[in-house]
Write a protein that holds these residues in place. Structure first.
Motif, PDB file in Angstrom:
ATOM      1  N   UNK A  17      84.777   4.388  39.118  1.00 37.81           N
ATOM      2  CA  UNK A  17      84.283   5.568  38.863  1.00 37.81           C
ATOM      3  C   UNK A  17      84.904   6.770  38.750  1.00 37.81           C
ATOM      4  N   UNK A  18      85.787   6.840  39.521  1.00 33.95           N
ATOM      5  CA  UNK A  18      86.576   8.305  38.847  1.00 33.95           C
ATOM      6  C   UNK A  18      87.845   7.449  38.307  1.00 33.95           C
ATOM      7  N   UNK A  19      88.186   6.820  37.375  1.00 26.23           N
ATOM      8  CA  UNK A  19      88.735   6.139  36.201  1.00 26.23           C
ATOM      9  C   UNK A  19      87.795   6.419  34.830  1.00 26.23           C
ATOM     10  N   UNK A  20      86.556   5.956  35.233  1.00 23.35           N
ATOM     11  CA  UNK A  20      85.357   6.575  34.197  1.00 23.35           C
ATOM     12  C   UNK A  20      85.875   8.513  33.748  1.00 23.35           C
ATOM     13  N   UNK A  21      85.551   8.007  34.968  1.00 21.79           N
ATOM     14  CA  UNK A  21      85.307  10.373  35.128  1.00 21.79           C
ATOM     15  C   UNK A  21      86.354  10.950  34.129  1.00 21.79           C
ATOM     16  N   UNK A  22      87.595  10.450  34.759  1.00 24.84           N
ATOM     17  CA  UNK A  22      88.794  11.418  34.613  1.00 24.84           C
ATOM     18  C   UNK A  22      88.526  10.630  32.863  1.00 24.84           C
ATOM     19  N   UNK A  23      88.722   9.163  32.053  1.00 23.91           N
ATOM     20  CA  UNK A  23      88.721   9.166  30.822  1.00 23.91           C
ATOM     21  C   UNK A  23      88.033   9.956  30.150  1.00 23.91           C
ATOM     22  N   UNK A  24      87.134  10.142  30.664  1.00 26.05           N
ATOM     23  CA  UNK A  24      85.640  11.427  29.694  1.00 26.05           C
ATOM     24  C   UNK A  24      86.636  12.741  29.516  1.00 26.05           C
ATOM     25  N   UNK A  25      86.185  13.332  30.861  1.00 24.18           N
ATOM     26  CA  UNK A  25      87.381  15.366  31.167  1.00 24.18           C
ATOM     27  C   UNK A  25      88.256  14.926  30.318  1.00 24.18           C
ATOM     28  N   UNK A  26      89.322  13.825  30.077  1.00 23.40           N
ATOM     29  CA  UNK A  26      90.668  13.322  29.685  1.00 23.40           C
ATOM     30  C   UNK A  26      90.530  13.454  27.752  1.00 23.40           C
ATOM     31  N   UNK A  27      89.932  12.984  27.408  1.00 23.60           N
ATOM     32  CA  UNK A  27      89.183  11.999  25.925  1.00 23.60           C
ATOM     33  C   UNK A  27      88.354  13.196  25.439  1.00 23.60           C
ATOM     34  N   UNK A  28      87.254  13.974  25.993  1.00 22.77           N
ATOM     35  CA  UNK A  28      86.484  14.752  25.425  1.00 22.77           C
ATOM     36  C   UNK A  28      87.248  16.598  24.949  1.00 22.77           C
ATOM     37  N   UNK A  29      87.593  16.339  26.294  1.00 22.40           N
ATOM     38  CA  UNK A  29      88.277  18.010  26.613  1.00 22.40           C
ATOM     39  C   UNK A  29      90.141  18.468  26.761  1.00 22.40           C
ATOM     40  N   UNK A  30      90.610  17.374  26.894  1.00 24.26           N
ATOM     41  CA  UNK A  30      92.267  17.095  27.581  1.00 24.26           C
ATOM     42  C   UNK A  30      92.560  16.804  28.300  1.00 24.26           C
ATOM     43  N   UNK A  31      93.695  16.120  28.503  1.00 21.03           N
ATOM     44  CA  UNK A  31      94.419  15.235  28.852  1.00 21.03           C
ATOM     45  C   UNK A  31      95.742  16.419  30.111  1.00 21.03           C
ATOM     46  N   UNK A  32      95.979  17.194  29.011  1.00 17.15           N
ATOM     47  CA  UNK A  32      97.023  17.523  30.122  1.00 17.15           C
ATOM     48  C   UNK A  32      96.353  19.248  30.544  1.00 17.15           C
ATOM     49  N   UNK A  33      97.098  19.881  31.993  1.00 22.93           N
ATOM     50  CA  UNK A  33      96.215  21.400  32.143  1.00 22.93           C
ATOM     51  C   UNK A  33      96.804  22.516  30.849  1.00 22.93           C
ATOM     52  N   UNK A  34      97.653  22.692  30.257  1.00 19.84           N
ATOM     53  CA  UNK A  34      98.614  23.074  29.074  1.00 19.84           C
ATOM     54  C   UNK A  34      97.297  23.687  28.068  1.00 19.84           C
ATOM     55  N   UNK A  35      96.811  21.916  27.953  1.00 19.55           N
ATOM     56  CA  UNK A  35      96.499  22.283  26.294  1.00 19.55           C
ATOM     57  C   UNK A  35      94.531  21.816  26.906  1.00 19.55           C
ATOM     58  N   UNK A  36      93.960  22.256  27.532  1.00 15.61           N
ATOM     59  CA  UNK A  36      92.735  22.617  27.852  1.00 15.61           C
ATOM     60  C   UNK A  36      91.664  23.517  28.824  1.00 15.61           C
ATOM     61  N   UNK A  37      90.570  23.190  28.552  1.00 13.58           N
ATOM     62  CA  UNK A  37      90.119  24.643  29.122  1.00 13.58           C
ATOM     63  C   UNK A  37      89.933  24.073  30.768  1.00 13.58           C
ATOM     64  N   UNK A  38      90.232  24.722  32.244  1.00 12.81           N
ATOM     65  CA  UNK A  38      90.119  23.613  32.934  1.00 12.81           C
ATOM     66  C   UNK A  38      88.561  24.289  33.253  1.00 12.81           C
ATOM     67  N   UNK A  39      87.785  24.554  33.207  1.00 15.90           N
ATOM     68  CA  UNK A  39      86.312  24.707  33.747  1.00 15.90           C
ATOM     69  C   UNK A  39      85.567  23.449  33.158  1.00 15.90           C
TER      70      UNK A  39
END
Length: 161
Positions: free
Chosen positions: A42-64
């Motif tokens: 489940x968390x593999x999929x949740x991370x995939x969704x967030x990383x690929x739709x918002x951004x994988x690194x904190x510097x390149x994404x809006x954390x919220x």
């Protein structure tokens, strides 16, 4: 949640590392190991969704936005989408296998968490953990473009109007 850590914890539980130290796991440890293994998926999929739709690194994404996307994954909807063979057919084999395994592990998690009569063997639980590790590794090797499509498939409802 770190899926690798969750699988490590599941292995520890399946080995009987929490109980009396007898080396033989109790049913409660085996049941928690099954549940924890599902949550690695489940968390593999949740991370995939967030990383690929918002951004994988904190510097390149809006954390919220990343956290909102991560938390948007719903167990039931994701299961239904993964269980829809017609729509899953458009994805590579590795994603189809991930989807099938997601459905199966969610079923087993429900048994482990809610069926008072369920019993698992150590061998079976260790095999579930091994298989989950393989499915996750294969899923993570799929090109981002394909995983991004899958992320939208499990997160966003298709409107037909």
């Amino acid at each position: 949640m770190n899926p690798v850590e969750l699988l490590r914890i599941a292995r520890h539980l399946a080995a009987g590392g929490v109980g009396s130290g007898r080396g033989r796991p109790r049913q409660s440890e085996l049941q928690r190991a099954v549940s924890t293994t599902y949550y690695a998926l489940f968390h593999t999929l949740a991370r995939c969704c967030a990383d690929l739709l918002v951004g994988a690194t904190r510097t390149n994404r809006d954390q919220a936005a990343w956290e909102q996307t991560y938390r948007a994954l719903e167990h039931g909807y994701a299961r239904n989408q993964c269980d829809n063979r017609m729509s899953m057919a458009r994805f590579p084999t590795e994603i189809q296998e991930f989807g099938k395994w997601f459905v199966e592990m969610q079923r087993l998690r429900h048994q482990a968490d809610y069926d008072p009569a369920i019993a698992f063997s150590r061998d079976r639980v260790e095999q579930l953990i091994d298989d989950t590790e393989v499915v996750i590794a294969q899923f993570n090797r799929v090109p981002a473009r394909e995983r991004r499509g899958f992320a939208t498939h499990v997160l966003l409802r298709l409107r037909r109007d």
